[in-house]
Design a protein around this motif. Structure first.
Motif, mmCIF file in Angstrom:
data_model
loop_
_atom_site.group_PDB
_atom_site.id
_atom_site.type_symbol
_atom_site.label_atom_id
_atom_site.label_comp_id
_atom_site.label_asym_id
_atom_site.label_seq_id
_atom_site.Cartn_x
_atom_site.Cartn_y
_atom_site.Cartn_z
ATOM 1 N N PRO A 275 -39.723 16.726 4.678
ATOM 2 C CA PRO A 275 -40.172 16.705 6.070
ATOM 3 C C PRO A 275 -41.103 15.528 6.385
ATOM 4 O O PRO A 275 -41.758 14.994 5.493
ATOM 5 C CB PRO A 275 -40.926 18.043 6.207
ATOM 6 N N ARG A 276 -41.142 15.148 7.648
ATOM 7 C CA ARG A 276 -41.980 14.024 8.096
ATOM 8 C C ARG A 276 -43.468 14.267 7.833
ATOM 9 O O ARG A 276 -44.252 13.319 7.790
ATOM 10 C CB ARG A 276 -41.778 13.775 9.597
ATOM 11 N N SER A 277 -43.842 15.526 7.649
ATOM 12 C CA SER A 277 -45.261 15.839 7.432
ATOM 13 C C SER A 277 -45.824 15.112 6.197
ATOM 14 O O SER A 277 -47.028 14.891 6.101
ATOM 15 C CB SER A 277 -45.460 17.350 7.284
ATOM 16 N N PHE A 278 -44.943 14.687 5.269
ATOM 17 C CA PHE A 278 -45.417 13.971 4.080
ATOM 18 C C PHE A 278 -45.944 12.577 4.419
ATOM 19 O O PHE A 278 -46.610 11.949 3.590
ATOM 20 C CB PHE A 278 -44.306 13.886 3.020
ATOM 21 N N GLU A 279 -45.666 12.100 5.648
ATOM 22 C CA GLU A 279 -46.219 10.798 6.058
ATOM 23 C C GLU A 279 -47.744 10.829 6.033
ATOM 24 O O GLU A 279 -48.396 9.808 5.835
ATOM 25 C CB GLU A 279 -45.711 10.417 7.453
ATOM 26 N N SER A 280 -48.309 12.034 6.218
ATOM 27 C CA SER A 280 -49.780 12.148 6.236
ATOM 28 C C SER A 280 -50.398 11.816 4.869
ATOM 29 O O SER A 280 -51.593 11.551 4.775
ATOM 30 C CB SER A 280 -50.192 13.558 6.670
ATOM 31 N N ALA B 280 -40.243 18.953 -0.972
ATOM 32 C CA ALA B 280 -41.022 20.100 -0.489
ATOM 33 C C ALA B 280 -41.419 21.051 -1.616
ATOM 34 O O ALA B 280 -42.508 21.614 -1.585
ATOM 35 C CB ALA B 280 -40.224 20.847 0.570
#
Ligand code: CP
Length: 323
Positions: A207-212, A178
């Protein structure tokens, strides 16, 4: 600047991030770095490529590796180099970044290398001046030359300098994703060259948001270790943390630290990277940091050639630039 036998010409005045570069840009820069690598091994460590050009290192944050690497790289290219830090400059009297940069440029400077604690500072600077700007790390955004030297190290270790195609390779980036500009630059570069990127850390720092961004996200290092070819262990950036992201450093090290015992779960040929500075006993124990799988000092060595290439290309872009 064109490559023999190729239509490609380096178009960029600035080097601000790997997100902005094409696959061709990255391969061209790394190929150029390869050509510069042997300069550092000669008895006379100098070529005249940037003779008469002026480079300013403008560092508003502490640095050992990046700053000295840019200084040496400029010197090896025969450029004149001026060192400015926040503490010894008029920034300490309240001068803005823009004013500082414009005053430096007014002295006939060709390239500003900037490290700053604010994300976007290098881009801001690039809009304010007409000379070239290289981002040496801006807040939590990008650290492009670190990402490039990491990828260069992998290509060399895997004997992939000819293709720089990382398809089929899996790279884990572990830790404080992050807050990490190193992670962002590595993610953009590795994915563009075809690698699979797995981000590992506690949910608060990974966080999972990095999957984007096209990455896999995991919170379990032991599950990931057997299926990766390289691991980049990030420093816990205590100075950027505004709240507590894990119960204790000891617990973090137990779950996410790479120890001599834990590394036995990985392929024997796993490459272990770290951008430095290392929190020994937290991200890595000494047996791993100084062990045979470590590429840490190779990364530092390659940083010189990569920074020589970045400076050389930005100051010799084609005459009809796109940026
Ligand atoms: N890797 C890196 O950016 O190190 P420094 O902070 O010492 O420049």
């Amino acid at each position: 600047m064109t490559q023999a036998g190729s239509d490609y010409a380096w178009p960029h005045r600035d080097l601000l991030g790997l997100e902005d570069l094409s696959v061709q840009d990255i391969r061209f820069l790394l190929t150029t770095a390869h050509g510069f690598e042997d300069v550092s091994t000669r008895s006379i460590k100098k070529v005249p490529a940037l003779r008469g050009r002026v480079v300013v290192n403008l560092f508003f944050e502490d640095s050992t590796r990046t700053r000295s690497s840019f200084t040496l790289a400029a010197s090896r290219l025969s450029a004149d180099i001026l060192e400015l830090t926040g503490k010894g400059s008029s920034v300490s009297k309240g001068e803005t970044l823009t004013d500082t940069a414009r005053n430096i440029e007014a002295m006939g400077v060709d390239l500003i290398v900037c490290r700053h604690s604010h994300s976007g500072a290098a881009k801001h600077l690039a809009h304010a001046v007409n000379c070239s700007v290289i981002n040496a790390g801006d807040g939590q955004h990008e650290h492009p030359t670190q990402g490039l030297l990491d990828i260069y190290t992998l290509c060399k270790r895997w004997d992939l300098m000819d293709t720089m195609d990382l398809t089929g390779k899996s790279v884990a980036i572990v830790g404080d994703i992050a807050h990490s500009r190193v992670a962002r630059s590595n993610i953009h570069g590795l994915i563009k060259l075809g690698a699979k990127v797995i981000l590992v850390g506690p949910p608060t720092l990974c966080p999972r948001s990095f999957e984007s961004l096209g990455c896999e996200v995991s919170h379990n290092l032991d599950d990931v270790l057997p299926r990766i070819d390289a691991i980049n262990m990030l420093r816990i950036q205590f100075e950027r943390m505004t709240s507590q992201f894990f119960p204790s450093v000891r617990e973090y090290a137990k779950i996410f630290g790479l120890t001599g015992k834990r590394i036995t779960k990985a392929k024997p040929e796993l490459l272990v990277m770290h951008p430095g500075p290392i929190n020994r006993g937290v991200e890595l124990d000494a047996a791993v940091a100084d062990g045979p799988q470590s590429t840490i000092l190779e990364q530092v060595t390659h940083g010189l050639a990569v920074r020589m290439a970045g400076m050389f290309l930005c100051l010799n872009r084609q005459s009809n630039p796109t940026s």
